[in-house]
Write a protein that holds these residues in place. Structure first.
Motif, short mmCIF file in Angstrom:
data_model
loop_
_atom_site.label_atom_id
_atom_site.label_comp_id
_atom_site.label_asym_id
_atom_site.label_seq_id
_atom_site.Cartn_x
_atom_site.Cartn_y
_atom_site.Cartn_z
N GLN A 1 -31.84 -24.65 -3.80
CA GLN A 1 -31.81 -23.20 -3.84
C GLN A 1 -33.22 -22.61 -3.93
OE1 GLN A 1 -29.10 -21.42 -3.41
NE2 GLN A 1 -27.84 -23.26 -3.25
N ASP A 2 -33.47 -21.53 -3.14
CA ASP A 2 -34.72 -20.78 -3.26
C ASP A 2 -34.69 -19.96 -4.55
OD1 ASP A 2 -35.48 -21.77 -0.82
OD2 ASP A 2 -34.72 -20.05 0.30
N THR A 3 -35.86 -19.78 -5.16
CA THR A 3 -35.96 -19.01 -6.40
C THR A 3 -37.19 -18.10 -6.33
OG1 THR A 3 -37.23 -20.77 -7.50
CG2 THR A 3 -34.82 -20.81 -7.78
N ASP B 1 -29.93 -12.65 -1.72
CA ASP B 1 -29.25 -13.83 -1.19
C ASP B 1 -29.39 -13.88 0.32
OD1 ASP B 1 -28.45 -14.46 -3.74
OD2 ASP B 1 -26.49 -13.46 -3.55
N ARG C 1 -39.87 -30.35 -2.84
CA ARG C 1 -38.48 -30.00 -3.15
C ARG C 1 -37.66 -31.29 -3.07
NH1 ARG C 1 -35.70 -25.00 -0.47
NH2 ARG C 1 -36.31 -24.11 -2.47
#
Length: 698
Positions: free
Chosen positions: A28-30, A43, A73
């Motif tokens: 997931q991107d943060t 989102d 990642r």
């Protein structure tokens, strides 16, 4: 594609700060922001549409500087992607405009107008990322409290994790607000490139050139990446600096992989498999594949890599024709290498073989039960098909196809259709398989062959009468031909009546298969062969000593010969008996005929009665000539298969055929032994004499 951590460390250099890349766990991107700011990542990606410049109605939050950092990642401990972290530094630009009416006429300020000037600022910041063939845009919502709103001052930064990219890629990053109040910021960065691994051919050798920094210490391992199952190590070295690894082309298989890792604490290992599509590797894989018997009716395909193949049972007739697949009724199965597979048979039969084939052609075929169940039999295989309402039909499997019984075809099965049907109904046929769809029956043909031979003998008598008349008419011309015919007939009769008793030490399963293959080949010469592999029931009932006494007496009374097959285990057993026969007598299994026979063999050799009764033999590469005890060299001792012609001539005695025919029979036996020899002498894991050699490249 996951970025190999080892190659990534090579590409980024030896700087310890660079090597300790931060790891971001999860897909997931943060987004996070500096203290005092609040931020939110929308989102999903957004459309990359900067739009036209618009004028700001007052102070606005805008990006002023872009900063990047490389991170990893990681989805698993060793499954990581290179990722670009982007930090956007923000500042407040612009002022609130004073209304002209207030300055001109001195009108008091409206409290509702003053309130926005003391409120927090909110901005929608877009990050656009391009690295061929990837393009993404994300939207960050950032809010600055009123206390930090100072026109012209920096308020902090927001950090986005992260954009994935490949080593060696050129990445371009833009940042702007929506609506866009100023020209967008942009940044171009070239990521480090992957060091080269070059695979080149040099005659029969294959060179792996690994280009790593000088004086860098790393581990290198070659292994077979088997699926299913764990990786099988093959070769390992700790090396320094650039290296050239040399492999023989016969060592290549599709699953041969290279694993490298820096010799540092807690380093991550990286694997690459460069030979997946190499045609030589696929040819070598089929050459290395072996079918192995697993009693009672199971088999296993041993291979270093998985094979895209199917397996089915087939019926091999003794006439040497093609093996007839039993499909239908038995279905094909996908092959899983190095795993035992079992077909749903009720009984085993020496004529049942296994075919392993690809969609293009048949690759392997083995009659796996021939060594344990004896040579091929002249049985007729009947296929029973069961339909609805108990409707049954029978056909006989022949080279031309499955011939229905009671048909008018001109085949052996059609001529014997009625008697074969009676044999099935009376229980004289062996049922090999049975289910709701049908059944398989193996019917002996010996009694029908005897009837046929009666006609053959009658024809021979007529031929003999004709020859006798020719002899009377042309005695001188026919006399020489009859002499040669008489010699051939006598030689054949003597060979058929010659008996041979094989004695060996059961060192391991591979040697037992080799002995079984030799016995089957000698049986085809023809010789009447006796070996404990084919007499397990009698051996268990009588005991090894009584069984050997009976076989030895019968063999010698019929003018046969006892063959001693020497192996490392047999030599060690002989030495034990020569040193202390009492202690060695009970140290072996209940089926070891060789151990039981030594008490009877040694007196014959000590008293000089062995010549003419015994013959010795050993297999090349398994035993040296000097290893045979001197006591047993009083009889001929042959090396197999190099001395097969002399060995066969001794077995067949004075009536041995002419040298050219003896050479043909020796070639036939050698071909029959070759698969068992390869399996017996093949070292587990690797072939003999093969292996990579590493040499420093300067």
């Amino acid at each position: 594609m996951p970025v190999p951590w080892f190659f990534l460390s090579l590409a980024l250099g030896r700087n310890p700060v660079v090597l300790s890349l931060e790891r971001v766990v999860g897909p997931q991107d943060t987004a996070r922001c500096s203290p005092g700011l609040s931020c939110h990542l929308w989102d999903g990606d957004v459309l990359c549409l900067p739009g036209s410049l618009v004028s700001a109605p007052g102070p606005m939050l805008v990006p002023t500087r872009l900063q990047t950092e490389l991170v990893l990642r990681c989805y698993k401990e060793t499954d990581c992607d290179l990722c670009v972290r982007v930090a956007v530094h923000l500042a407040v630009h612009g002022y609130w405009e004073e209304p002209e009416d207030e300055e001109k006429f001195g009108i008091a300020e409206d409290p509702e107008i003053e309130e926005p000037r003391n409120a927090s600022l909110q901005a929608h910041v877009v990050l656009s990322f391009q690295a061929y063939p990837t393009a993404r845009c994300v939207l960050l919502e950032v809010q600055v409290p009123a206390a930090l709103v100072q026109p012209g001052q920096s308020v902090g930064s927001v950090v986005f994790d992260c954009f994935e990219a490949a080593l060696g890629a050129e990445v371009r990053i833009w940042s702007y607000t929506q609506p866009r109040y100023q020209k967008e910021l942009n940044l171009t960065q070239q990521l480090p490139a992957l060091p080269g691994l070059n695979v080149s051919a040099d005659g029969d050798d294959v060179r792996l050139v690994l280009d790593v920094p000088e004086e860098m210490r790393f581990g290198l391992s070659l292994y077979w990446n088997q699926v299913p199952g764990p990786a099988k190590p093959w070769w390992h070295r700790n090396l320094t600096g650039p290296q050239t690894i040399t492999l023989n082309h016969t060592d290549l298989v599709p699953c041969l992989c290279i694993q490298v890792w820096p010799l540092e604490p807690d380093s991550v290992r990286t694997s690459i498999c460069p030979f997946r599509e190499d045609p030589r590797a696929h040819r070598n894989l089929w050459r290395a594949a072996r079918l192995q018997l697993l009693p009672p009716r199971a088999w296993r395909l041993d291979a270093p890599c998985s094979l895209p193949a199917e397996a089915t049972l087939c019926w091999q007739a003794p006439d040497g024709g093609p093996c007839q697949p039993l499909v239908p009724p038995l279905p094909r199965e996908n092959v899983t290498v190095n795993k035992a597979l079992e077909f749903p048979l009720l009984k085993g039969h020496p004529n049942i073989c296994v075919q392993v084939s690809t969609w293009e052609k048949q690759e392997l075929q083995e009659c796996l039960w021939a060594d344990s169940l004896g040579p091929l039999k002249d049985d007729m295989l009947l296929v029973e098909t069961r339909g609805p309402q108990d409707n049954r039909s029978l056909c006989a499997l022949e080279s031309s196809g499955c011939t229905p019984l009671l048909s008018r075809a001109s085949t052996r099965a059609a001529r014997l259709g009625g008697p074969l049907l009676q044999d099935v109904q009376s229980g004289q046929c062996l049922q090999l398989w049975d289910d709701d769809l049908g059944a398989l029956w193996a019917c002996p043909m010996e009694k029908y062959i005897h009837r046929r031979w009666a006609l053959v003998w009658l024809a021979c008598l007529l031929l003999a009468a004709v020859l006798f008349l020719l002899l009377l008419l042309k005695k001188n011309h026919v006399k020489g031909w009859l002499r040669l015919l008489k010699e051939d007939v006598r030689a054949g009769a003597a060979a058929r009546s010659r008996a041979a008793l094989l004695l060996y030490s059961a060192d391991d399963a591979g040697f037992e298969r080799l002995v079984g293959a030799l016995a089957s080949a000698l049986f085809q010469l023809p010789l009447r062969v006796a070996v404990d592999l084919w007499s397990r029931r009698e051996l268990s009932a009588q005991g090894p000593l009584a069984w050997f006494h009976a076989q030895r007496r019968q063999t010698l009374q019929e003018g046969g010969v006892v063959v001693l097959l020497f192996s490392p285990g047999a030599v060690a057993l002989c030495r034990e008996w020569l040193q202390d026969a009492t202690s060695a007598a009970g140290a072996h299994g209940p089926h070891d005929a060789f151990a039981a026979s030594l008490s009877c063999l040694l007196p014959d050799f000590l008293q000089g009665r062995a010549p003419g009764r015994y013959v010795g033999a050993y297999f090349d590469r398994l035993l040296s000539p000097d290893a045979v005890p001197a006591l047993f060299r009083s009889v001929p001792v042959f090396s197999l298969p190099s001395q097969l012609p002399d060995f066969l001539g001794t077995l067949q005695g004075p009536a041995a055929p002419r040298p050219w025919r003896l050479a043909e029979r020796a070639e036939q036996v050698s071909r029959a032994l070759q698969p068992a020899l390869d399996s017996c002498f093949r070292a587990p894991g690797t072939g003999r004499g093969m292996g990579p050699e590493a040499e420093n490249r300067t």
